[in-house]
Design a protein around this motif. Structure first.
Motif, mmCIF file in Angstrom:
data_model
loop_
_atom_site.group_PDB
_atom_site.id
_atom_site.type_symbol
_atom_site.label_atom_id
_atom_site.label_comp_id
_atom_site.label_asym_id
_atom_site.label_seq_id
_atom_site.Cartn_x
_atom_site.Cartn_y
_atom_site.Cartn_z
ATOM 1 N N GLU A 172 30.351 96.235 93.608
ATOM 2 C CA GLU A 172 29.281 95.533 92.883
ATOM 3 C C GLU A 172 29.672 95.301 91.423
ATOM 4 O OE1 GLU A 172 24.681 96.382 91.453
ATOM 5 O OE2 GLU A 172 25.553 97.630 93.033
ATOM 6 N N GLU A 175 32.271 92.575 91.086
ATOM 7 C CA GLU A 175 31.653 91.251 91.168
ATOM 8 C C GLU A 175 31.087 90.838 89.816
ATOM 9 O OE1 GLU A 175 30.625 87.678 92.185
ATOM 10 O OE2 GLU A 175 31.683 88.989 93.593
ATOM 11 N N ARG A 178 33.843 89.884 87.522
ATOM 12 C CA ARG A 178 34.305 88.521 87.814
ATOM 13 C C ARG A 178 33.380 87.490 87.173
ATOM 14 N NH1 ARG A 178 36.197 90.838 92.756
ATOM 15 N NH2 ARG A 178 34.171 90.625 93.777
ATOM 16 N N GLU A 179 32.073 87.755 87.222
ATOM 17 C CA GLU A 179 31.115 86.851 86.587
ATOM 18 C C GLU A 179 31.347 86.738 85.088
ATOM 19 O OE1 GLU A 179 27.293 88.361 87.651
ATOM 20 O OE2 GLU A 179 27.529 87.900 89.789
#
Length: 313
Positions: A172, A175, A178-179
């Motif tokens: 999580e 992710e 990455r954002e």
């Protein structure tokens, strides 16, 4: 109390939690009895002492981690002494009176909580990348985890035109990294030998710069993943104060390891300019009231947060 010669009295409105503050709170860094903790602060000037120039009543200011280190290199113990919340009383207080050198202006668009995330974590990341490693556009930077230093390093590296590889034990969190702009991510629980993965995803080149926050447990993997002639900015002691170093691989790669302890007042002013020019905003996980400080430290201890934990008062 009225500020003395060269001092400012500041109404403090925010602070933020760093690993250093945690070490003070749990006794890993012994301090005088009754020491007021917290190294970071942001507030508004209530009174200006004699002989102070560059500050006026009503100015919004934030603290300096090393009030005695104005500029130049960290070449004396005196420069890196006087840390608020450690050597002297800190910012877990509504009003503080300190030398004017203990403050700089805040980024103009920031609120107090945002500004309070900067003096330790952001400045550490800034010095690691911009001052010591001197990153250049097109280089690849690796950041470890999702604490304050690592996320600021990701943001500064992206603003400087670098690619970013990020590691974490949480899918999580990867992710979310990455954002924020991480191009490649590695789950170090699934890939404990992540230095080899770094070599794979960089076609055997390795990354140019690593912001090393883990300490002894991760340094060997950092040396495996660093490029020839690369730079490892060594910050953290999260995994212990000493450990084995694969020295042969380090010198074979002609890599540099530099020890980083936050930065100077001049570094902080440069960083503020860069934050304003790039519109960088800190990532804040959760905010607590001052009387909830113990709860804030428990959240920090659980290591479930992403970015900074702040206090607002």
């Amino acid at each position: 109390a009225e500020p003395g010669i060269g001092e400012l009295r500041v109404r403090n409105h925010a602070s933020s939690l760093n690993f250093h503050d945690y070490c003070v709170a749990v006794g890993l860094l012994p301090t005088d009895d009754g020491r007021i903790p917290m190294s970071d602060g942001a507030g508004v000037i209530e009174a200006v002492g004699q002989g102070v120039s560059g500050f006026e009543v009503g100015d919004r200011v934030m603290s300096c981690f090393f009030p005695n280190w104005d500029d130049g290199r960290a070449d004396s113990i005196a420069k890196i002494s006087g840390i608020p919340g450690d050597n002297i009383d800190g910012f877990a207080a509504e009003v503080v009176t300190m030398p004017a050198a203990a403050f700089t202006r805040m980024p103009s668009a920031y609120n107090y909580e945002q500004a309070a995330t900067l003096p330790c974590a952001a400045l550490t990341a800034w010095r690691a990348l911009m001052v010591e490693a001197r990153i250049r556009p097109g280089q690849t930077v690796l950041v470890q985890g999702s604490g304050g230093v690592s996320i600021f390093a990701l943001q500064f590296a992206r603003a400087a035109g670098c690619r970013v590889v990020a590691t974490s034990s949480s899918g999580e969190k990867l992710e979310r990294l990455r954002e924020l702009g991480a191009e490649e991510t590695i789950n170090y629980k699934e890939v404990p030998d992540w230095g080899d993965r770094v070599q794979q995803i960089t076609s055997g080149q390795g990354v140019d710069v690593i912001v090393e926050v883990g300490g002894s447990a991760t340094l060997a993997q950092s040396i495996r993943g660093i490029a020839m002639g690369g730079h490892i900015s060594m910050i953290g002691v999260l995994t212990g104060f000493s450990g084995e170093v694969p020295t042969a691989e380090l010198f074979q790669k002609n890599a540099m390891v530099s020890g980083i302890t936050v930065g100077s007042r001049a570094h902080q002013l440069d960083m503020i300019e860069a934050i304003e020019a790039n519109g960088i905003e800190p990532v804040i996980d959760r905010s607590f009231a001052l009387d909830e400080l113990a709860d804030a430290f428990r959240l920090q201890e659980a290591q479930q947060h992403f970015g900074k934990i702040t206090l607002a008062f």
